[in-house]
Design a protein around this motif. Structure first.
Motif, short mmCIF file in Angstrom:
data_model
loop_
_atom_site.label_atom_id
_atom_site.label_comp_id
_atom_site.label_asym_id
_atom_site.label_seq_id
_atom_site.Cartn_x
_atom_site.Cartn_y
_atom_site.Cartn_z
N LYS A 87 0.83 -1.21 0.00
CA LYS A 87 0.00 0.00 0.00
C LYS A 87 0.86 1.25 0.00
CE LYS A 87 -4.13 -1.93 2.14
NZ LYS A 87 -5.17 -1.72 3.17
N GLU A 88 0.23 2.36 -0.36
CA GLU A 88 0.90 3.65 -0.32
C GLU A 88 1.08 4.11 1.13
OE1 GLU A 88 1.41 4.10 -4.28
OE2 GLU A 88 1.64 5.88 -3.03
N ARG A 89 2.10 4.94 1.34
CA ARG A 89 2.27 5.55 2.66
C ARG A 89 1.15 6.56 2.87
NH1 ARG A 89 8.23 7.15 4.61
NH2 ARG A 89 8.43 5.03 3.83
N GLU A 90 0.51 6.48 4.03
CA GLU A 90 -0.63 7.36 4.29
C GLU A 90 -0.41 8.16 5.57
OE1 GLU A 90 -4.38 5.74 5.49
OE2 GLU A 90 -3.48 3.91 6.32
N GLY A 91 -0.93 9.38 5.56
CA GLY A 91 -0.84 10.23 6.74
C GLY A 91 -1.82 9.79 7.80
N VAL A 92 -1.36 9.75 9.03
CA VAL A 92 -2.19 9.35 10.17
C VAL A 92 -2.55 10.56 11.03
CG1 VAL A 92 -2.23 7.98 12.29
CG2 VAL A 92 -1.19 7.04 10.21
N TYR A 99 -0.40 18.81 5.32
CA TYR A 99 0.58 18.17 6.20
C TYR A 99 0.23 16.75 6.60
CZ TYR A 99 3.22 22.38 6.10
OH TYR A 99 3.99 23.43 5.66
N LEU A 100 -0.82 16.19 6.04
CA LEU A 100 -1.04 14.75 6.11
C LEU A 100 -0.58 14.07 4.83
CD1 LEU A 100 -4.51 14.42 7.91
CD2 LEU A 100 -2.28 13.68 8.76
N VAL A 101 0.25 14.78 4.08
CA VAL A 101 0.79 14.27 2.82
C VAL A 101 2.30 14.12 2.97
CG1 VAL A 101 1.11 14.75 0.38
CG2 VAL A 101 -1.05 15.34 1.50
N ALA A 102 2.82 12.97 2.57
CA ALA A 102 4.22 12.64 2.82
C ALA A 102 5.19 13.63 2.19
CB ALA A 102 4.52 11.22 2.34
N LYS A 103 4.90 14.12 1.01
CA LYS A 103 5.82 14.99 0.29
C LYS A 103 6.03 16.34 0.98
CE LYS A 103 2.42 17.07 -2.82
NZ LYS A 103 2.02 17.25 -4.24
N SER A 104 5.23 16.64 1.98
CA SER A 104 5.34 17.91 2.70
C SER A 104 6.46 17.91 3.73
CB SER A 104 4.01 18.24 3.38
OG SER A 104 2.97 18.31 2.43
N TYR A 105 7.11 16.77 3.94
CA TYR A 105 8.11 16.63 4.99
C TYR A 105 9.51 16.41 4.41
CZ TYR A 105 4.18 16.42 8.12
OH TYR A 105 3.04 16.75 8.81
N ASP A 106 10.50 16.92 5.16
CA ASP A 106 11.88 16.85 4.71
C ASP A 106 12.69 15.75 5.39
OD1 ASP A 106 11.80 20.43 4.78
OD2 ASP A 106 11.58 19.11 3.03
N PHE A 107 12.26 15.35 6.58
CA PHE A 107 13.05 14.41 7.37
C PHE A 107 12.16 13.25 7.80
CE2 PHE A 107 16.49 17.33 7.52
CZ PHE A 107 15.93 18.59 7.66
#
Length: 131
Positions: free
Chosen positions: A43-48, A112-120
């Motif tokens: 599955k795709e990575r999903e925001g929790v 910000y529940l979307v993975a691409k919004s994060y750097d680390f």
């Protein structure tokens, strides 16, 4: 370079609880917006859940709302994801992620529940819900 370290995963029975932790040795996590994500096999990575730098805003995916709680402990420089009433469908690798200083006015769940919004990103911790 910020390094995130997750812990607290494990095997739990349906209906049980776990608390995941996310630490960043040498960095002040309070200056970062934090997200928790999960990825099940195939599955795709999903925001929790996610929380703003100030802690004033927090968002949850519909699937965990009311069961999971994101929290900061500034004194311990640690983030938590409290997970209650766990279900087999919650089985996944859970990741914490960080992005530097997002002001509250710009902090939205849709972004910000979307993975691409994060750097680390951390390395992840396995959560298995099974009887």
């Amino acid at each position: 370079q910020l390094q995130l370290v997750e812990s607290g995963g494990g095997l739990v029975q349906p209906g049980g609880s776990l608390r995941l932790s996310c630490a960043a040795p040498g960095f002040t996590l309070a200056t970062y917006a934090i997200g928790w994500f999960r990825q099940a096999p195939g599955k795709e990575r999903e925001g929790v859940s996610c929380i703003s730098s100030s802690g004033a805003k927090a968002y949850y995916s519909d699937s965990v709302k009311g069961r999971f709680t994101i929290a900061r402990d500034k004194a311990k420089n640690t983030m938590y994801l409290h997970m209650n009433t766990l279900e087999p469908e919650n089985t996944a690798v859970y990741y914490c992620a960080a992005v530097f200083q997002v002001t509250d006015s710009l902090f939205t769940g849709s972004y910000y529940l979307v993975a691409k919004s994060y750097d680390f990103w951390g390395q992840g911790t396995q959560v298995t819900v099974s009887s």
